[in-house]
Design a protein around this motif. Structure first.
Motif, PDB file in Angstrom:
ATOM      1  N   LEU A  63      -3.775   7.660  -1.535  1.00 51.68           N
ATOM      2  CA  LEU A  63      -5.116   7.488  -2.097  1.00 51.68           C
ATOM      3  C   LEU A  63      -6.051   8.643  -1.734  1.00 51.68           C
ATOM      4  CD1 LEU A  63      -5.646   3.676  -1.415  1.00 51.68           C
ATOM      5  CD2 LEU A  63      -5.418   4.754  -3.649  1.00 51.68           C
ATOM      6  N   LEU A  64      -5.783   9.324  -0.617  1.00 50.39           N
ATOM      7  CA  LEU A  64      -6.668  10.397  -0.167  1.00 50.39           C
ATOM      8  C   LEU A  64      -6.608  11.619  -1.075  1.00 50.39           C
ATOM      9  CD1 LEU A  64      -6.059  10.381   3.703  1.00 50.39           C
ATOM     10  CD2 LEU A  64      -8.220   9.843   2.545  1.00 50.39           C
ATOM     11  N   THR A  65      -7.746  12.282  -1.231  1.00 49.24           N
ATOM     12  CA  THR A  65      -7.756  13.610  -1.842  1.00 49.24           C
ATOM     13  C   THR A  65      -7.027  14.579  -0.917  1.00 49.24           C
ATOM     14  OG1 THR A  65      -9.797  14.281  -0.753  1.00 49.24           O
ATOM     15  CG2 THR A  65     -10.020  13.124  -2.879  1.00 49.24           C
ATOM     16  N   ASP A  66      -6.704  15.740  -1.402  1.00 50.29           N
ATOM     17  CA  ASP A  66      -6.040  16.728  -0.554  1.00 50.29           C
ATOM     18  C   ASP A  66      -6.932  17.154   0.616  1.00 50.29           C
ATOM     19  OD1 ASP A  66      -3.636  16.765  -1.777  1.00 50.29           O
ATOM     20  OD2 ASP A  66      -3.899  18.676  -2.810  1.00 50.29           O
ATOM     21  N   GLU A  67      -8.251  17.035   0.445  1.00 50.24           N
ATOM     22  CA  GLU A  67      -9.183  17.397   1.521  1.00 50.24           C
ATOM     23  C   GLU A  67      -9.517  16.201   2.407  1.00 50.24           C
ATOM     24  OE1 GLU A  67     -10.041  17.688  -1.782  1.00 50.24           O
ATOM     25  OE2 GLU A  67      -9.376  19.767  -2.037  1.00 50.24           O
ATOM     26  N   GLY A  68      -8.960  15.020   2.097  1.00 52.37           N
ATOM     27  CA  GLY A  68      -9.392  13.783   2.720  1.00 52.37           C
ATOM     28  C   GLY A  68      -8.932  13.594   4.150  1.00 52.37           C
ATOM     29  N   THR A  69      -9.644  12.693   4.851  1.00 53.28           N
ATOM     30  CA  THR A  69      -9.328  12.367   6.245  1.00 53.28           C
ATOM     31  C   THR A  69      -9.274  10.855   6.430  1.00 53.28           C
ATOM     32  OG1 THR A  69     -11.686  12.562   6.750  1.00 53.28           O
ATOM     33  CG2 THR A  69     -10.297  14.433   7.305  1.00 53.28           C
ATOM     34  N   ILE A  70      -8.533  10.430   7.442  1.00 52.88           N
ATOM     35  CA  ILE A  70      -8.463   9.014   7.800  1.00 52.88           C
ATOM     36  C   ILE A  70      -8.790   8.872   9.277  1.00 52.88           C
ATOM     37  CG2 ILE A  70      -5.943   9.133   8.171  1.00 52.88           C
ATOM     38  CD1 ILE A  70      -5.859   6.162   7.270  1.00 52.88           C
ATOM     39  N   ASN A 101      -0.583  17.454  10.463  1.00 46.69           N
ATOM     40  CA  ASN A 101      -1.890  17.078   9.937  1.00 46.69           C
ATOM     41  C   ASN A 101      -2.682  16.204  10.908  1.00 46.69           C
ATOM     42  OD1 ASN A 101      -1.861  18.426   7.390  1.00 46.69           O
ATOM     43  ND2 ASN A 101      -0.308  16.974   6.722  1.00 46.69           N
ATOM     44  N   PHE A 102      -2.212  16.141  12.144  1.00 48.00           N
ATOM     45  CA  PHE A 102      -2.957  15.462  13.201  1.00 48.00           C
ATOM     46  C   PHE A 102      -4.182  16.292  13.558  1.00 48.00           C
ATOM     47  CE2 PHE A 102      -3.688  15.394  17.864  1.00 48.00           C
ATOM     48  CZ  PHE A 102      -4.149  14.084  17.987  1.00 48.00           C
ATOM     49  N   LYS A 135      -4.324  19.438   6.400  1.00 46.62           N
ATOM     50  CA  LYS A 135      -5.225  20.028   7.389  1.00 46.62           C
ATOM     51  C   LYS A 135      -5.754  21.391   6.946  1.00 46.62           C
ATOM     52  CE  LYS A 135      -5.253  20.492  12.447  1.00 46.62           C
ATOM     53  NZ  LYS A 135      -4.387  20.375  13.639  1.00 46.62           N
ATOM     54  N   GLN A 136      -4.954  22.120   6.174  1.00 44.26           N
ATOM     55  CA  GLN A 136      -5.378  23.446   5.733  1.00 44.26           C
ATOM     56  C   GLN A 136      -6.525  23.383   4.726  1.00 44.26           C
ATOM     57  OE1 GLN A 136      -1.710  25.263   4.395  1.00 44.26           O
ATOM     58  NE2 GLN A 136      -1.356  26.188   6.403  1.00 44.26           N
ATOM     59  N   LYS A 137      -6.653  22.249   4.047  1.00 47.64           N
ATOM     60  CA  LYS A 137      -7.727  22.101   3.064  1.00 47.64           C
ATOM     61  C   LYS A 137      -8.887  21.253   3.581  1.00 47.64           C
ATOM     62  CE  LYS A 137      -4.758  22.583  -1.006  1.00 47.64           C
ATOM     63  NZ  LYS A 137      -4.365  21.981  -2.312  1.00 47.64           N
TER      64      LYS A 137
END
Length: 398
Positions: A63-70, A101-102, A135-137
């Protein structure tokens, strides 16, 4: 909503054995009896919980965008297991299998005085795990801080400090007669920048506890003695009368003079305690890995919810300032925020507060819940509705 969610915050069951986590999930086929709480000592309790979380985290990632965070709240019961699971799910998404991506594991202070019910140590914190989809985005925001507040802090050989309370006592009990042994001279050598005091023998002659009198003539002799040695002879005074210091006489006080006193040479030589920073005292633009503000107290979340609904209807709701800060870090003005363990609706409250008080914020939220124990009808929806439309507080204020 695939690839359209900017921030996900979840506060899942902690699997403590007493938090009501039930392994009743239509997404997973299991021989475990439906509706039975997983006991704390069950040999597969971590396995059941991980199976329960895996499906949801895989969906969350998609569901997250490529720039998204949780952001995920958790405690010691499942921290290690959840970290490994998230490492697998959020790293395996990338074509580069080793990609990490941590972002952070934040000890989050929820009870500064500590929970004495815990074994061995008084528990003060939970954790917030933070992962990016890519993480890169990912671009995380910083906090706004008062630069003038930072300028108040200086640094010595011990660490940071700023001017604290005057060393001279104040208030009704500040006279030297109130605490006679806390009346004594402090010596300051301007060229050597040394703060010290008189000897123990000299201190004993200042006040006679039998007659309850001070020997001011002896104090005058001491003044002449130490001024010949180029010391400034400083006595506590208020309105022309002798007072007392905040610190009692003793070897520990003598040691503190060397490192814990600020002398302001403004003609009167004022003495102040060095205030060392407590947890959270020194703000930084970049959020710290130890996540703390006084407002994050779990008791604060309880009182906020009670103030809205008029009574306690939910145990341990997260304080909305904590969730608001997480949203501040991970989102922008037009972000969509998802919480699929909606609980009492703190995420909605935080987003609505952004939109009310932010200059351009038009953030949106999506809440999901399984409505266990009627939490949606009785807690989450009524809270959200009241925050939007207004309500009377417990003090009968609008």
């Amino acid at each position: 909503h695939k690839e359209k969610i900017d921030v996900i915050y979840i506060d899942p069951p902690y699997n403590t054995g007493s938090d009501g986590f039930r392994y009743k999930d239509k997404r997973i086929i299991t021989k475990f009896p439906d509706g039975t709480e997983v006991p704390k000592d069950h040999p597969f309790r971590h396995s059941y919980w991980l199976s329960f979380m895996r499906k949801r985290l895989e969906l969350a990632r998609d569901l997250l965008t490529d720039e998204g965070t949780i952001f995920i709240s958790i405690d010691d019961n499942e921290l290690s297991q959840l970290k490994l699971l998230c490492d697998e799910i959020f790293s395996s998404y990338s074509k580069e299998k080793s990609k990490d991506n941590f972002i952070a594991c934040l000890p989050t202070i929820m009870n500064l005085k500590g929970n004495n019910d815990e074994f061995g140590f008084s528990g003060t914190h939970e954790y917030t795990l933070v992962y990016a989809k890519n993480k890169q985005k990912c671009n995380l925001n910083e906090f706004e801080i008062d630069e003038e507040e930072l300028e108040k802090w200086e640094e010595d050989e011990i660490g940071l400090f700023k001017k604290g309370a005057p060393l001279k006592a104040t208030g009704a009990e500040a006279k030297r007669e109130n605490r006679p042994f806390m009346f004594y001279p402090i010596l300051y050598h301007p060229s050597k920048k040394i703060v010290t005091t008189i000897t123990n023998e000299e201190h004993k002659k200042i006040y006679n506890k039998e007659t309850k009198k001070f020997d001011d003539d002896y104090i005058s002799k001491l003044k002449k003695k130490y001024e010949k040695e180029d010391y400034i002879f400083i006595l506590p005074e208020i309105d022309g009368r002798y007072a007392r210091w905040r610190w009692g006489w003793g070897e520990n006080t003598k040691r503190k003079f060397k490192t814990e006193v600020i002398v302001l040479e403004n003609g009167n030589y004022s003495l102040y305690k060095k205030q060392r920073p407590s947890l959270g005292d020194i703000p930084t633009k970049k959020p710290k890995t130890l996540f703390y503000k006084p407002e994050y107290s779990s008791g604060n979340g309880t009182s906020q919810l009670k103030n809205i609904l008029g009574e306690k209807k939910f145990d341990n709701p997260k304080p909305f300032e904590l969730i608001k800060d997480l949203i501040q870090i991970g989102s922008s003005d037009d972000s969509i925020i998802l919480d699929f363990f909606a609980g009492s609706g703190t995420t909605a409250h935080a987003v609505l507060d952004f939109n009310k008080n932010g200059d351009n914020s038009q953030r949106q939220f999506i809440l999901m819940t399984n409505n266990e124990n009627n939490i949606m009808e009785e807690v989450c929806y009524p809270r959200t509705e009241k925050v939007i439309n207004g309500y009377k507080s417990l003090k009968n204020e609008n």
